[in-house]
Design a protein around this motif. Sequence first.
Motif, PDB file in Angstrom:
ATOM      1  N   ALA A 141      34.068  57.512   0.398  1.00  0.00           N
ATOM      2  CA  ALA A 141      33.965  57.773   1.839  1.00  0.00           C
ATOM      3  C   ALA A 141      33.849  59.266   2.109  1.00  0.00           C
ATOM      4  N   LEU A 142      33.180  59.601   3.192  1.00  0.00           N
ATOM      5  CA  LEU A 142      33.201  60.978   3.656  1.00  0.00           C
ATOM      6  C   LEU A 142      34.518  61.233   4.377  1.00  0.00           C
ATOM      7  N   PRO A 143      35.014  62.463   4.379  1.00  0.00           N
ATOM      8  CA  PRO A 143      36.270  62.751   5.081  1.00  0.00           C
ATOM      9  C   PRO A 143      36.216  62.291   6.535  1.00  0.00           C
ATOM     10  N   GLY A 144      37.260  61.575   6.942  1.00  0.00           N
ATOM     11  CA  GLY A 144      37.332  61.051   8.294  1.00  0.00           C
ATOM     12  C   GLY A 144      36.903  59.607   8.401  1.00  0.00           C
ATOM     13  N   GLU A 145      36.136  59.116   7.422  1.00  0.00           N
ATOM     14  CA  GLU A 145      35.712  57.718   7.444  1.00  0.00           C
ATOM     15  C   GLU A 145      36.827  56.819   6.911  1.00  0.00           C
ATOM     16  N   LEU A 146      36.735  55.545   7.214  1.00  0.00           N
ATOM     17  CA  LEU A 146      37.649  54.565   6.647  1.00  0.00           C
ATOM     18  C   LEU A 146      37.408  54.491   5.147  1.00  0.00           C
ATOM     19  N   GLY A 147      38.456  54.618   4.387  1.00  0.00           N
ATOM     20  CA  GLY A 147      38.316  54.567   2.934  1.00  0.00           C
ATOM     21  C   GLY A 147      38.911  55.787   2.268  1.00  0.00           C
ATOM     22  N   HIS A 204      36.800  69.112  12.785  1.00  0.00           N
ATOM     23  CA  HIS A 204      37.922  69.754  12.099  1.00  0.00           C
ATOM     24  C   HIS A 204      38.990  68.691  11.862  1.00  0.00           C
ATOM     25  N   LEU A 205      39.149  68.299  10.608  1.00  0.00           N
ATOM     26  CA  LEU A 205      40.053  67.205  10.253  1.00  0.00           C
ATOM     27  C   LEU A 205      41.305  67.745   9.563  1.00  0.00           C
ATOM     28  N   HIS A 206      42.430  67.117   9.895  1.00  0.00           N
ATOM     29  CA  HIS A 206      43.716  67.530   9.345  1.00  0.00           C
ATOM     30  C   HIS A 206      44.312  66.387   8.527  1.00  0.00           C
ATOM     31  N   PHE A 207      44.511  66.637   7.234  1.00  0.00           N
ATOM     32  CA  PHE A 207      45.124  65.665   6.345  1.00  0.00           C
ATOM     33  C   PHE A 207      46.493  66.191   5.899  1.00  0.00           C
ATOM     34  N   VAL A 208      47.386  65.257   5.551  1.00  0.00           N
ATOM     35  CA  VAL A 208      48.724  65.618   5.075  1.00  0.00           C
ATOM     36  C   VAL A 208      48.973  64.911   3.746  1.00  0.00           C
ATOM     37  N   VAL A 209      49.541  65.638   2.786  1.00  0.00           N
ATOM     38  CA  VAL A 209      49.833  65.070   1.471  1.00  0.00           C
ATOM     39  C   VAL A 209      50.857  63.939   1.598  1.00  0.00           C
ATOM     40  N   GLN A 210      50.528  62.777   1.016  1.00  0.00           N
ATOM     41  CA  GLN A 210      51.419  61.621   1.030  1.00  0.00           C
ATOM     42  C   GLN A 210      52.190  61.465  -0.287  1.00  0.00           C
ATOM     43  N   TYR A 211      51.486  61.569  -1.395  1.00  0.00           N
ATOM     44  CA  TYR A 211      52.131  61.487  -2.698  1.00  0.00           C
ATOM     45  C   TYR A 211      51.141  61.940  -3.765  1.00  0.00           C
ATOM     46  N   ARG A 235      43.430  50.110   6.258  1.00  0.00           N
ATOM     47  CA  ARG A 235      43.132  50.909   7.441  1.00  0.00           C
ATOM     48  C   ARG A 235      43.252  52.408   7.173  1.00  0.00           C
ATOM     49  N   GLY A 236      43.303  52.778   5.912  1.00  0.00           N
ATOM     50  CA  GLY A 236      43.540  54.174   5.577  1.00  0.00           C
ATOM     51  C   GLY A 236      42.314  55.074   5.659  1.00  0.00           C
ATOM     52  N   HIS A 237      42.527  56.260   6.174  1.00  0.00           N
ATOM     53  CA  HIS A 237      41.518  57.317   6.138  1.00  0.00           C
ATOM     54  C   HIS A 237      42.077  58.392   5.208  1.00  0.00           C
ATOM     55  N   ASN A 238      41.753  58.268   3.931  1.00  0.00           N
ATOM     56  CA  ASN A 238      42.404  59.091   2.913  1.00  0.00           C
ATOM     57  C   ASN A 238      41.457  60.084   2.260  1.00  0.00           C
ATOM     58  N   LEU A 239      42.062  61.125   1.749  1.00  0.00           N
ATOM     59  CA  LEU A 239      41.354  62.142   0.974  1.00  0.00           C
ATOM     60  C   LEU A 239      42.141  62.332  -0.309  1.00  0.00           C
ATOM     61  N   THR A 240      41.490  62.122  -1.457  1.00  0.00           N
ATOM     62  CA  THR A 240      42.151  62.256  -2.749  1.00  0.00           C
ATOM     63  C   THR A 240      41.584  63.453  -3.504  1.00  0.00           C
ATOM     64  N   LEU A 241      42.481  64.281  -4.037  1.00  0.00           N
ATOM     65  CA  LEU A 241      42.098  65.461  -4.815  1.00  0.00           C
ATOM     66  C   LEU A 241      42.493  65.233  -6.267  1.00  0.00           C
ATOM     67  N   VAL A 300      46.164  63.753  -6.042  1.00  0.00           N
ATOM     68  CA  VAL A 300      46.988  64.021  -4.857  1.00  0.00           C
ATOM     69  C   VAL A 300      46.361  63.283  -3.690  1.00  0.00           C
ATOM     70  N   ILE A 301      47.104  62.352  -3.110  1.00  0.00           N
ATOM     71  CA  ILE A 301      46.579  61.504  -2.042  1.00  0.00           C
ATOM     72  C   ILE A 301      47.053  62.046  -0.696  1.00  0.00           C
ATOM     73  N   THR A 302      46.097  62.253   0.215  1.00  0.00           N
ATOM     74  CA  THR A 302      46.420  62.725   1.563  1.00  0.00           C
ATOM     75  C   THR A 302      45.918  61.727   2.582  1.00  0.00           C
ATOM     76  N   SER A 303      46.486  61.775   3.768  1.00  0.00           N
ATOM     77  CA  SER A 303      46.083  60.883   4.863  1.00  0.00           C
ATOM     78  C   SER A 303      45.697  61.685   6.092  1.00  0.00           C
ATOM     79  N   LEU A 304      44.715  61.190   6.815  1.00  0.00           N
ATOM     80  CA  LEU A 304      44.269  61.833   8.047  1.00  0.00           C
ATOM     81  C   LEU A 304      45.324  61.622   9.146  1.00  0.00           C
ATOM     82  N   ILE A 305      45.595  62.681   9.897  1.00  0.00           N
ATOM     83  CA  ILE A 305      46.552  62.538  11.003  1.00  0.00           C
ATOM     84  C   ILE A 305      45.880  62.934  12.311  1.00  0.00           C
TER      85      ILE A 305
END
Length: 238
Positions: A138-144, A187-194, A212-218, A233-238
Amino acid sequence: MSLAVYIKEDTALKRILKRKRNRAFALIISAFGLFAIVFAVWPYLAWQFVTLPKLTKGVEHAPVPQSQVLADQSFLSENVQVAKDEDGFSYFTTNYVPTGEKPDEFSLTIPKLKISEAKVKVDSLKFYEQLSHFPGSALPGELGNSFITGHSVLPQFNDPENYRTIFTKLPELEVGDDVYVEIEGQHLHFVVQYAKVVDPHDVSVLAPISQRGHNLTLMTCVPPGTSIKRLVVITSLI
């Protein structure tokens, strides 16, 4: 008649001085060798006994329970493979062909790691000159799950502006740390989850995290400076 005077050389004194010089040289070489060993080994020990135990500290339900994970019915189940280069480095590859209009790149900022507006190439498997957004994720901000990969080296050589070292300090991210993305004016803001450490062949890290997650994994190699395991490192969009 001239008188010749001969002075016997003090060979004993010369031997003593030579032994002292040799001993000093040996001590210098030994100290240099010890420094080199500590320089190379200390980051691994620090990772093993300090960083690794802290990665999931205070995190509940990590990873996400399987019952909450999307069914594996996506391009991932058929189109992702694990390959190895000539040096034995394992990496993900895919025969997925991107379709539709997408941005060529977006930027990633991680204040804690002093990474500022790093370039992320969309649908790319190359990450020497930029970070890589895995094709089909997924692109950042998309579902997935938007999946980004970057290089790491020994911590002593970390440079957040160098794409060959940019993710070296990724293990320092903790729950609640901020990650920012700018993509197509958003401008998207993600927060580290785990965070978690996985084997190099574990392609499950590419899958969507939840329904239903909008996640960004590094992701990068760990311990830093090696390619033994992978840190995600898994982050979630807030």
